[in-house]
Motif scaffolding. Structure first.
Motif, PDB file in Angstrom:
ATOM      1  N   CYS A  13      10.472   0.995  -2.280  1.00  0.00           N
ATOM      2  CA  CYS A  13       9.895   1.627  -3.824  1.00  0.00           C
ATOM      3  C   CYS A  13       8.686   1.203  -3.405  1.00  0.00           C
ATOM      4  N   ARG A  23       7.906   4.226  -0.725  1.00  0.00           N
ATOM      5  CA  ARG A  23       7.862   5.633  -2.248  1.00  0.00           C
ATOM      6  C   ARG A  23       5.833   5.772  -2.288  1.00  0.00           C
ATOM      7  N   CYS A  24       5.649   4.838  -2.691  1.00  0.00           N
ATOM      8  CA  CYS A  24       4.332   4.475  -2.780  1.00  0.00           C
ATOM      9  C   CYS A  24       3.092   5.024  -1.455  1.00  0.00           C
ATOM     10  N   CYS A  74       4.930  -2.669  -7.043  1.00  0.00           N
ATOM     11  CA  CYS A  74       6.968  -3.269  -6.570  1.00  0.00           C
ATOM     12  C   CYS A  74       7.000  -4.352  -5.991  1.00  0.00           C
TER      13      CYS A  74
END
Length: 124
Positions: free
Chosen positions: A91, A94-95, A112
């Motif tokens: 997560c 992806r950020c 996240c």
């Protein structure tokens, strides 16, 4: 009749989960527990807990695998609420790939860091 009722549960990180409980079938009891089924065939229970309040539980209001949770009872049957570093790291990656301002990337990565519903048999 014909109306939709959606429960909204806010989570600590600012996310929210929506659960559509109506239309539903079943009988609502004024003083005892009621078991109802939503249009997707998921059941939920309404239990009076006093002073005009109630508790809603059951499959229709439980989180699916990979979704945010706070306690075991938040997760669907067969799932447990666990903090999984691999899930959190993915997560956060992806950020970092998003074209946000740096402060937004940092907030996204903080968001996240939460437990999620995971299969009970898995080893972490």
């Amino acid at each position: 009749r014909g109306n939709t009722v959606t429960l909204i549960r806010p989570w600590r990180n600012g996310d929210q989960s929506d659960y559509e409980i109506c239309p539903s079938t079943g009988t609502i009891s004024r003083y005892n527990n009621s078991t109802l089924t939503n249009k997707w065939g998921e059941t939920f229970e309404i239990e009076p807990i006093g002073d005009g309040h109630c508790e809603i539980s059951g499959g229709a209001v439980r989180q699916k695998k990979g979704r945010i949770c706070e306690v075991e009872n938040d997760c669907a049957s067969g799932l447990g609420c666990r903090k999984v570093e691999q899930f959190i790291s993915g997560c956060q990656r992806r950020c970092a790939m998003r074209r946000f301002a740096q402060h937004m990337v940092e907030q996204c990565q903080l968001d996240c860091d939460h437990p999620s519903c995971q299969t009970l048999e898995a080893e972490y």
